[in-house]
Design a protein around this motif. Sequence first.
Motif, PDB file in Angstrom:
ATOM      1  N   VAL A  58       0.876  -1.168   0.000  1.00 13.62           N
ATOM      2  CA  VAL A  58       0.000   0.000   0.000  1.00 13.62           C
ATOM      3  C   VAL A  58       0.913   1.216   0.000  1.00 13.62           C
ATOM      4  CG1 VAL A  58      -1.703   1.324   1.304  1.00 13.62           C
ATOM      5  CG2 VAL A  58      -1.814  -1.185   1.286  1.00 13.62           C
ATOM      6  N   VAL A  59       0.730   2.111  -0.958  1.00 16.07           N
ATOM      7  CA  VAL A  59       1.525   3.336  -1.019  1.00 16.07           C
ATOM      8  C   VAL A  59       0.629   4.505  -0.623  1.00 16.07           C
ATOM      9  CG1 VAL A  59       2.913   4.857  -2.475  1.00 16.07           C
ATOM     10  CG2 VAL A  59       3.017   2.378  -2.819  1.00 16.07           C
ATOM     11  N   VAL A  60       1.055   5.236   0.414  1.00  9.83           N
ATOM     12  CA  VAL A  60       0.291   6.363   0.935  1.00  9.83           C
ATOM     13  C   VAL A  60       0.898   7.661   0.421  1.00  9.83           C
ATOM     14  CG1 VAL A  60      -0.442   7.593   3.023  1.00  9.83           C
ATOM     15  CG2 VAL A  60      -0.383   5.080   2.994  1.00  9.83           C
ATOM     16  N   SER A  61       0.060   8.517  -0.141  1.00 12.83           N
ATOM     17  CA  SER A  61       0.508   9.807  -0.674  1.00 12.83           C
ATOM     18  C   SER A  61      -0.446  10.895  -0.208  1.00 12.83           C
ATOM     19  CB  SER A  61       0.540   9.753  -2.214  1.00 12.83           C
ATOM     20  OG  SER A  61      -0.759   9.571  -2.728  1.00 12.83           O
ATOM     21  N   HIS A  62      -0.162  12.124  -0.621  1.00 10.72           N
ATOM     22  CA  HIS A  62      -1.112  13.222  -0.435  1.00 10.72           C
ATOM     23  C   HIS A  62      -1.268  13.919  -1.772  1.00 10.72           C
ATOM     24  CE1 HIS A  62       1.918  16.714   0.711  1.00 10.72           C
ATOM     25  NE2 HIS A  62       2.303  16.056  -0.351  1.00 10.72           N
ATOM     26  N   THR A  63      -2.379  14.594  -1.944  1.00  4.77           N
ATOM     27  CA  THR A  63      -2.613  15.272  -3.223  1.00  4.77           C
ATOM     28  C   THR A  63      -1.874  16.600  -3.304  1.00  4.77           C
ATOM     29  OG1 THR A  63      -4.642  16.317  -2.393  1.00  4.77           O
ATOM     30  CG2 THR A  63      -4.883  14.192  -3.554  1.00  4.77           C
ATOM     31  N   ALA A  64      -1.375  17.092  -2.160  1.00  6.77           N
ATOM     32  CA  ALA A  64      -0.583  18.330  -2.080  1.00  6.77           C
ATOM     33  C   ALA A  64      -1.367  19.556  -2.535  1.00  6.77           C
ATOM     34  CB  ALA A  64       0.726  18.194  -2.854  1.00  6.77           C
ATOM     35  N   ASP A  65      -2.668  19.502  -2.394  1.00 12.71           N
ATOM     36  CA  ASP A  65      -3.475  20.672  -2.738  1.00 12.71           C
ATOM     37  C   ASP A  65      -4.382  21.012  -1.568  1.00 12.71           C
ATOM     38  OD1 ASP A  65      -5.332  18.634  -2.952  1.00 12.71           O
ATOM     39  OD2 ASP A  65      -5.565  18.796  -5.108  1.00 12.71           O
ATOM     40  N   SER A  66      -5.445  21.717  -1.803  1.00 10.85           N
ATOM     41  CA  SER A  66      -6.324  22.169  -0.731  1.00 10.85           C
ATOM     42  C   SER A  66      -6.972  20.989  -0.017  1.00 10.85           C
ATOM     43  CB  SER A  66      -7.420  23.056  -1.304  1.00 10.85           C
ATOM     44  OG  SER A  66      -6.864  24.170  -1.942  1.00 10.85           O
ATOM     45  N   PRO A  67      -7.102  21.092   1.315  1.00  9.44           N
ATOM     46  CA  PRO A  67      -7.806  20.041   2.039  1.00  9.44           C
ATOM     47  C   PRO A  67      -9.314  20.206   1.877  1.00  9.44           C
ATOM     48  CG  PRO A  67      -7.148  21.765   3.556  1.00  9.44           C
ATOM     49  CD  PRO A  67      -6.599  22.139   2.195  1.00  9.44           C
ATOM     50  N   CYS A  68     -10.051  19.194   2.269  1.00  7.50           N
ATOM     51  CA  CYS A  68     -11.511  19.266   2.276  1.00  7.50           C
ATOM     52  C   CYS A  68     -11.979  18.712   3.603  1.00  7.50           C
ATOM     53  CB  CYS A  68     -12.087  18.483   1.104  1.00  7.50           C
ATOM     54  SG  CYS A  68     -11.678  16.729   1.081  1.00  7.50           S
ATOM     55  N   ASP A  69     -12.957  19.363   4.215  1.00 10.82           N
ATOM     56  CA  ASP A  69     -13.362  18.919   5.545  1.00 10.82           C
ATOM     57  C   ASP A  69     -14.850  18.597   5.672  1.00 10.82           C
ATOM     58  OD1 ASP A  69     -14.441  21.433   5.462  1.00 10.82           O
ATOM     59  OD2 ASP A  69     -13.454  22.159   7.272  1.00 10.82           O
ATOM     60  N   CYS A  70     -15.542  18.564   4.558  1.00 10.82           N
ATOM     61  CA  CYS A  70     -16.953  18.152   4.583  1.00 10.82           C
ATOM     62  C   CYS A  70     -17.245  17.450   3.261  1.00 10.82           C
ATOM     63  CB  CYS A  70     -17.877  19.339   4.810  1.00 10.82           C
ATOM     64  SG  CYS A  70     -18.037  20.460   3.408  1.00 10.82           S
ATOM     65  N   PRO A  71     -18.294  16.617   3.222  1.00 11.40           N
ATOM     66  CA  PRO A  71     -18.568  15.878   1.997  1.00 11.40           C
ATOM     67  C   PRO A  71     -18.683  16.745   0.745  1.00 11.40           C
ATOM     68  CG  PRO A  71     -19.832  14.934   3.775  1.00 11.40           C
ATOM     69  CD  PRO A  71     -19.186  16.183   4.317  1.00 11.40           C
ATOM     70  N   ALA A  72     -19.287  17.923   0.842  1.00 11.18           N
ATOM     71  CA  ALA A  72     -19.439  18.771  -0.349  1.00 11.18           C
ATOM     72  C   ALA A  72     -18.084  19.188  -0.907  1.00 11.18           C
ATOM     73  CB  ALA A  72     -20.277  20.008  -0.021  1.00 11.18           C
ATOM     74  N   SER A  73     -17.171  19.627  -0.032  1.00  6.08           N
ATOM     75  CA  SER A  73     -15.861  20.053  -0.528  1.00  6.08           C
ATOM     76  C   SER A  73     -15.006  18.849  -0.936  1.00  6.08           C
ATOM     77  CB  SER A  73     -15.131  20.932   0.491  1.00  6.08           C
ATOM     78  OG  SER A  73     -14.858  20.235   1.682  1.00  6.08           O
ATOM     79  N   CYS A  74     -15.171  17.708  -0.270  1.00  9.72           N
ATOM     80  CA  CYS A  74     -14.399  16.520  -0.646  1.00  9.72           C
ATOM     81  C   CYS A  74     -14.872  15.936  -1.980  1.00  9.72           C
ATOM     82  CB  CYS A  74     -14.450  15.476   0.461  1.00  9.72           C
ATOM     83  SG  CYS A  74     -13.487  15.933   1.924  1.00  9.72           S
ATOM     84  N   LEU A  75     -16.191  15.991  -2.232  1.00 12.91           N
ATOM     85  CA  LEU A  75     -16.694  15.558  -3.542  1.00 12.91           C
ATOM     86  C   LEU A  75     -16.065  16.401  -4.643  1.00 12.91           C
ATOM     87  CD1 LEU A  75     -20.521  15.111  -2.789  1.00 12.91           C
ATOM     88  CD2 LEU A  75     -18.843  13.310  -3.137  1.00 12.91           C
ATOM     89  N   LYS A  76     -16.018  17.707  -4.423  1.00 17.71           N
ATOM     90  CA  LYS A  76     -15.427  18.614  -5.412  1.00 17.71           C
ATOM     91  C   LYS A  76     -13.945  18.341  -5.577  1.00 17.71           C
ATOM     92  CE  LYS A  76     -15.530  22.025  -8.265  1.00 17.71           C
ATOM     93  NZ  LYS A  76     -15.924  21.706  -9.634  1.00 17.71           N
TER      94      LYS A  76
END
Length: 196
Positions: A58-76
């Motif tokens: 399993v390789v763990v990464s980050h997207t290195a962009d803005s975080p999202c803290d609710c379903p609406a912003s995470c969907l986007k």
Amino acid sequence: MSAPCALLAWALLALLGLGLGGPREEPPNPCCPIVPRREWRAPASKCSKKLRLPVRYVVVSHTADSPCDCPASCLKQAQNVHNYHSGTLNWCDVGYNFLIGEDGLVYEGRGWDTKGDHTGPTWNPISIGISFMGNYMERSPPRRALRAAQSLLACGVAQGKLSPRYEVKGHRDVQRTLSPGDQLYEIIQTWPHYHE
């Protein structure tokens, strides 16, 4: 978390079947909820190469962009990652098998069975790519996101998708990159299945 985000989170959880169970309902699934592709409006995948299961890495990464803290912003955010990978990079789909939001939900990318495009030609065919949505160089993901990732891994083992002896690696362990960010990298090094 803002009130509209909290309300949307509860609505999404209810849709995923995580509401309070009545006496006639089935017992809850031991796996964490995974937001299916259709829920974040991902187009059909054009990928066809399958992984050989159970997967060992399993390789763990980050997207290195803005975080999202609710379903609406995470969907986007999941849509943004998909658009970049499939539109700009011309990949067959979003590169990751799963995305983790700061809302504590797991978003289905290519899923358990399909080879990802997250770590290069050596590691993509033999690993699951999990990316935390956000930049974790100077801050850590919230506990709910870390719990979601750990639950996803336990689910993978329970479903026979991950080997019980799977190894977690940071993106930087297998490729020249700063991903998954200094703070997240420190955290995953404490996980029981981590191997450099």
